[in-house]
Design a protein around this motif. Structure first.
Motif, PDB file in Angstrom:
ATOM      1  N   VAL A   1      35.952  45.245  35.121  1.00 62.16           N
ATOM      2  CA  VAL A   1      36.782  44.672  36.181  1.00 62.16           C
ATOM      3  C   VAL A   1      37.184  45.752  37.184  1.00 62.16           C
ATOM      4  O   VAL A   1      37.082  45.566  38.402  1.00 62.16           O
ATOM      5  CB  VAL A   1      38.049  44.019  35.578  1.00 62.16           C
ATOM      6  CG1 VAL A   1      38.976  43.543  36.677  1.00 62.16           C
ATOM      7  CG2 VAL A   1      37.660  42.873  34.659  1.00 62.16           C
ATOM      8  N   VAL A   2      37.620  46.898  36.676  1.00 65.86           N
ATOM      9  CA  VAL A   2      38.096  47.962  37.562  1.00 65.86           C
ATOM     10  C   VAL A   2      36.940  48.496  38.418  1.00 65.86           C
ATOM     11  O   VAL A   2      37.132  48.970  39.529  1.00 65.86           O
ATOM     12  CB  VAL A   2      38.768  49.082  36.741  1.00 65.86           C
ATOM     13  CG1 VAL A   2      39.115  50.277  37.597  1.00 65.86           C
ATOM     14  CG2 VAL A   2      40.019  48.531  36.066  1.00 65.86           C
ATOM     15  N   SER A   3      35.735  48.376  37.920  1.00 65.59           N
ATOM     16  CA  SER A   3      34.567  48.807  38.680  1.00 65.59           C
ATOM     17  C   SER A   3      34.144  47.759  39.709  1.00 65.59           C
ATOM     18  O   SER A   3      33.754  48.094  40.834  1.00 65.59           O
ATOM     19  CB  SER A   3      33.417  49.065  37.693  1.00 65.59           C
ATOM     20  OG  SER A   3      32.246  49.361  38.372  1.00 65.59           O
ATOM     21  N   ALA A   4      34.225  46.488  39.328  1.00 74.39           N
ATOM     22  CA  ALA A   4      33.706  45.426  40.203  1.00 74.39           C
ATOM     23  C   ALA A   4      34.697  44.999  41.277  1.00 74.39           C
ATOM     24  O   ALA A   4      34.307  44.693  42.412  1.00 74.39           O
ATOM     25  CB  ALA A   4      33.323  44.215  39.352  1.00 74.39           C
ATOM     26  N   LEU A   5      35.980  44.979  40.929  1.00 77.29           N
ATOM     27  CA  LEU A   5      36.967  44.424  41.856  1.00 77.29           C
ATOM     28  C   LEU A   5      37.016  45.162  43.199  1.00 77.29           C
ATOM     29  O   LEU A   5      37.023  44.512  44.254  1.00 77.29           O
ATOM     30  CB  LEU A   5      38.344  44.377  41.178  1.00 77.29           C
ATOM     31  CG  LEU A   5      39.489  43.802  42.005  1.00 77.29           C
ATOM     32  CD1 LEU A   5      39.194  42.378  42.464  1.00 77.29           C
ATOM     33  CD2 LEU A   5      40.806  43.830  41.212  1.00 77.29           C
ATOM     34  N   PRO A   6      37.029  46.508  43.219  1.00 79.66           N
ATOM     35  CA  PRO A   6      37.104  47.180  44.523  1.00 79.66           C
ATOM     36  C   PRO A   6      35.935  46.825  45.439  1.00 79.66           C
ATOM     37  O   PRO A   6      36.114  46.631  46.642  1.00 79.66           O
ATOM     38  CB  PRO A   6      37.062  48.674  44.163  1.00 79.66           C
ATOM     39  CG  PRO A   6      37.544  48.736  42.756  1.00 79.66           C
ATOM     40  CD  PRO A   6      37.064  47.466  42.097  1.00 79.66           C
ATOM     41  N   LYS A   7      34.739  46.709  44.865  1.00 83.90           N
ATOM     42  CA  LYS A   7      33.574  46.369  45.686  1.00 83.90           C
ATOM     43  C   LYS A   7      33.719  44.956  46.229  1.00 83.90           C
ATOM     44  O   LYS A   7      33.392  44.683  47.388  1.00 83.90           O
ATOM     45  CB  LYS A   7      32.288  46.497  44.859  1.00 83.90           C
ATOM     46  CG  LYS A   7      32.043  47.927  44.347  1.00 83.90           C
ATOM     47  CD  LYS A   7      30.925  47.956  43.304  1.00 83.90           C
ATOM     48  CE  LYS A   7      31.108  49.119  42.344  1.00 83.90           C
ATOM     49  NZ  LYS A   7      30.445  48.887  41.052  1.00 83.90           N
ATOM     50  N   ALA A   8      34.208  44.041  45.400  1.00 83.64           N
ATOM     51  CA  ALA A   8      34.375  42.658  45.850  1.00 83.64           C
ATOM     52  C   ALA A   8      35.495  42.568  46.889  1.00 83.64           C
ATOM     53  O   ALA A   8      35.416  41.788  47.843  1.00 83.64           O
ATOM     54  CB  ALA A   8      34.677  41.758  44.660  1.00 83.64           C
ATOM     55  N   LEU A   9      36.529  43.399  46.751  1.00 83.44           N
ATOM     56  CA  LEU A   9      37.650  43.370  47.698  1.00 83.44           C
ATOM     57  C   LEU A   9      37.228  43.848  49.083  1.00 83.44           C
ATOM     58  O   LEU A   9      37.803  43.422  50.088  1.00 83.44           O
ATOM     59  CB  LEU A   9      38.795  44.251  47.180  1.00 83.44           C
ATOM     60  CG  LEU A   9      39.633  43.674  46.039  1.00 83.44           C
ATOM     61  CD1 LEU A   9      40.568  44.745  45.475  1.00 83.44           C
ATOM     62  CD2 LEU A   9      40.439  42.456  46.507  1.00 83.44           C
ATOM     63  N   ALA A  10      36.212  44.724  49.123  1.00 84.68           N
ATOM     64  CA  ALA A  10      35.750  45.221  50.422  1.00 84.68           C
ATOM     65  C   ALA A  10      35.339  44.049  51.309  1.00 84.68           C
ATOM     66  O   ALA A  10      35.603  44.043  52.513  1.00 84.68           O
ATOM     67  CB  ALA A  10      34.587  46.196  50.231  1.00 84.68           C
ATOM     68  N   GLY A  11      34.736  43.027  50.694  1.00 84.04           N
ATOM     69  CA  GLY A  11      34.334  41.835  51.440  1.00 84.04           C
ATOM     70  C   GLY A  11      35.516  41.036  51.968  1.00 84.04           C
ATOM     71  O   GLY A  11      35.357  40.160  52.819  1.00 84.04           O
ATOM     72  N   GLU A  12      36.700  41.331  51.459  1.00 79.05           N
ATOM     73  CA  GLU A  12      37.924  40.640  51.901  1.00 79.05           C
ATOM     74  C   GLU A  12      38.734  41.503  52.852  1.00 79.05           C
ATOM     75  O   GLU A  12      39.894  41.206  53.150  1.00 79.05           O
ATOM     76  CB  GLU A  12      38.797  40.308  50.676  1.00 79.05           C
ATOM     77  CG  GLU A  12      38.161  39.332  49.715  1.00 79.05           C
ATOM     78  CD  GLU A  12      38.012  37.944  50.327  1.00 79.05           C
ATOM     79  OE1 GLU A  12      38.894  37.542  51.102  1.00 79.05           O
ATOM     80  OE2 GLU A  12      37.004  37.289  50.045  1.00 79.05           O
ATOM     81  N   GLY A  13      38.152  42.608  53.291  1.00 79.61           N
ATOM     82  CA  GLY A  13      38.867  43.488  54.209  1.00 79.61           C
ATOM     83  C   GLY A  13      39.918  44.347  53.522  1.00 79.61           C
ATOM     84  O   GLY A  13      40.825  44.871  54.169  1.00 79.61           O
ATOM     85  N   VAL A  14      39.832  44.479  52.201  1.00 78.77           N
ATOM     86  CA  VAL A  14      40.777  45.324  51.469  1.00 78.77           C
ATOM     87  C   VAL A  14      40.083  46.638  51.124  1.00 78.77           C
ATOM     88  O   VAL A  14      38.993  46.641  50.545  1.00 78.77           O
ATOM     89  CB  VAL A  14      41.253  44.640  50.165  1.00 78.77           C
ATOM     90  CG1 VAL A  14      42.134  45.584  49.351  1.00 78.77           C
ATOM     91  CG2 VAL A  14      41.991  43.349  50.485  1.00 78.77           C
ATOM     92  N   GLU A  15      40.710  47.751  51.497  1.00 79.77           N
ATOM     93  CA  GLU A  15      40.157  49.064  51.177  1.00 79.77           C
ATOM     94  C   GLU A  15      40.838  49.552  49.906  1.00 79.77           C
ATOM     95  O   GLU A  15      42.030  49.849  49.890  1.00 79.77           O
ATOM     96  CB  GLU A  15      40.445  50.013  52.342  1.00 79.77           C
ATOM     97  CG  GLU A  15      39.915  51.410  52.131  1.00 79.77           C
ATOM     98  CD  GLU A  15      40.518  52.388  53.142  1.00 79.77           C
ATOM     99  OE1 GLU A  15      40.796  51.987  54.302  1.00 79.77           O
ATOM    100  OE2 GLU A  15      40.740  53.542  52.747  1.00 79.77           O
ATOM    101  N   ALA A  16      40.066  49.585  48.816  1.00 76.45           N
ATOM    102  CA  ALA A  16      40.651  49.939  47.528  1.00 76.45           C
ATOM    103  C   ALA A  16      40.188  51.315  47.081  1.00 76.45           C
ATOM    104  O   ALA A  16      39.029  51.679  47.258  1.00 76.45           O
ATOM    105  CB  ALA A  16      40.261  48.901  46.481  1.00 76.45           C
TER     106      ALA A  16
END
Ligand code: ADP
Length: 470
Positions: A22-37
């Motif tokens: 989850v910690v690996s996948a979520l930041p990449k998926a958040l990029a598509g939502e305009g969130v810089e993680a």
């Protein structure tokens, strides 16, 4: 919007369970939502090696990019420069200084949330499980206005330590009471996060409800129930680039819903790897930590029924000594029909999940579960306990769901060997009807299991807390 994620594991660097995925996948998926993680991790050897050309942004922090992630590593060798498992020493016992190790991680997460790392300043802190559970408390005690979110991946792990750790961790004695840091005489890391985070999430809607009950809350049900208005369940997704039967390097040949032939090749390869005969019934698999949570005992109790149907079973797993021994004994007792590989083997997990006809997940509780998602994607029908995220991601092939054409697998309840045996029977019945099985498999493969919807839900949650952030 900028979000700091803080956690104790992250694939591919260090992983003991689904948290790392989850910690690996979520930041990449958040990029598509305009969130810089950015992800704050302990500076374990594997993390420091991945950041060997990173930039030192503070005395104890190295920033850099690796495996598609923006990382911050907490470089404190005395705490994290140790080989092997992140939590256990070579004697398989918890490291004696885990309170200091993960308390420090939490403290630094709160520090970065307020002061930034170099010139990067997050708008929100998102922490995961007990190892970073103290961070929202540190933020609160410092009077910070940065909002925090705590995600519970598994309430079984709570991070309980002695009160004497308050001083070394710089926590106020006055906060040692049941409405703050104390859990029945201990310092509770997860408890602290549950009290002080602005929002609590967990990894499925059903687990979010279950956690508020004594049967699942493991003593924290009251704390969570009191905050029910701030508790959300957001499902985990599968990393669909990594788990894609059309492009999986660990399979003999690619396959998909429209070209299923390669699945037979994977089945043959899996049978060979697990020294199994090609029996007439379905090949069931289990890929799991071998612990009491995962219901391995239920499966072994139901094994005679599975074998009576001409089915076979391949188990890939590692964990508790007793469970490992029981699995080995089952394989030894049924050569050709039950195969086991004890160990952690990522490539083999891909081959087995591709090659099996069905995947068994008889967990006693399961916050979300990932392998049923892989099973859906690979057309390997999940047979799951109706609990937690398993209940939220698999649609049981009961008569009504079959008529509607919406079923994707098999669910059983209660969590007993008898109910599991019944579900195995139903799977075997359907397997004996190849067109019906193929139809179910096609539908399972079309079920959305990616991160898109969940990333949007996290982003919406963040936006609700960070008003005015871009
Ligand atoms: P948990 O986090 O409780 O262990 P999950 O289903 O959420 O359960 O995640 C488990 C993850 O670990 C999955 O990605 C699964 O494929 C993987 N896994 C578990 N055991 C093994 C193993 N022995 N070999 C390879 N992968 C494994």
């Amino acid at each position: 919007m900028r979000v700091l994620l803080a956690a104790s594991e992250c694939a591919p660097f260090v992983k003991t369970g689904g948290l790392a995925d989850v910690v690996s996948a979520l930041p990449k998926a958040l990029a598509g939502e305009g969130v810089e993680a950015r992800v704050l991790l302990p500076g374990y050897p594997a993390v420091m090696a991945a950041l060997s050309d990173g930039t030192r942004v503070a005395g104890d922090l190295v920033a850099g990019r690796a495996a598609g992630l923006d990382l911050l590593a907490l470089d404190v060798p005395a705490l994290f420069d140790r080989p092997g498992n992140p939590y256990l020493g070579p004697d398989r016992h918890d490291w004696p200084d885990n309170a200091l190790r993960f308390g420090t991680l939490s403290r630094v997460a709160a520090r970065i949330a307020t002061d930034g790392a170099g010139d990067w300043h997050p708008d929100l802190l998102h922490v995961h499980d007990w190892q970073t559970g103290l961070a929202p408390a540190y933020l609160r005690f410092a009077g910070s206005r940065i909002p925090s979110v705590l995600t519970i991946h598994n309430i079984a792990f709570q991070g309980l330590f002695g009160r004497e750790m308050l001083g070394p961790l710089g926590l106020p004695e006055a906060e040692f009471h049941a409405e703050s840091l104390e859990f029945w005489g201990s310092l509770g890391f997860l408890k602290a996060g549950l009290v002080h985070a602005d929002r609590i999430t967990t990894v499925s809607p059903t687990y979010a409800r279950e956690l508020q009950t004594p049967a699942f809350g493991m003593g924290l049900e009251g704390v969570i129930a009191r905050r029910r208005a701030e508790v959300t369940g957001i499902l985990n997704g599968a990393e669909t680039e990594v788990w894609d039967p059309e492009a999986d390097p660990h399979l003999p040949e690619p396959y998909g819903a429209k070209r299923p032939k390669g699945k037979a090749a994977a089945r043959a390869a899996a049978l060979a790897r697990f020294a199994l005969d090609d029996r007439p019934g379905p090949l069931f698999c289990l890929v799991s930590r071998l612990t009491a949570q995962k219901g391995i005992d239920l499966l072994l109790a139901a094994l005679p029924r599975l074998l009576a149907r001409g089915a076979s079973l391949a188990i890939l797993g590692s964990g508790d000594a007793a469970e490992e021994a029981a699995v080995r004994a089952a394989a030894a007792a049924h050569p050709g029909a039950v195969g086991a590989v004890i160990g952690y083997d990522e490539p083999l997990s891909h081959l087995l999940i591709a090659g099996a006809d069905a995947i068994l997940i008889p967990s006693r509780f399961e916050p979300c579960g990932l392998t049923q998602l892989y099973g859906l994607r690979y057309g390997t029908l999940p047979v799951v306990a109706r609990t937690g995220g398993l209940a939220d991601t698999v649609i049981d092939a009961n008569a009504a769901a079959m008529v509607q054409g919406v079923a994707t697998g098999f669910e059983f309840t209660p969590g007993s060997a008898a109910a599991l045996g019944d579900a195995i029977d139903r799977a075997c019945d359907l397997h004996a009807d190849p067109p019906a099985w193929a139809a179910l498999r096609r539908r399972a493969m079309g079920h959305p299991v990616g991160w898109e919807r969940s990333a949007a839900a996290y982003a919406a949650l963040y936006r609700g807390l960070v008003r005015g952030a871009p």
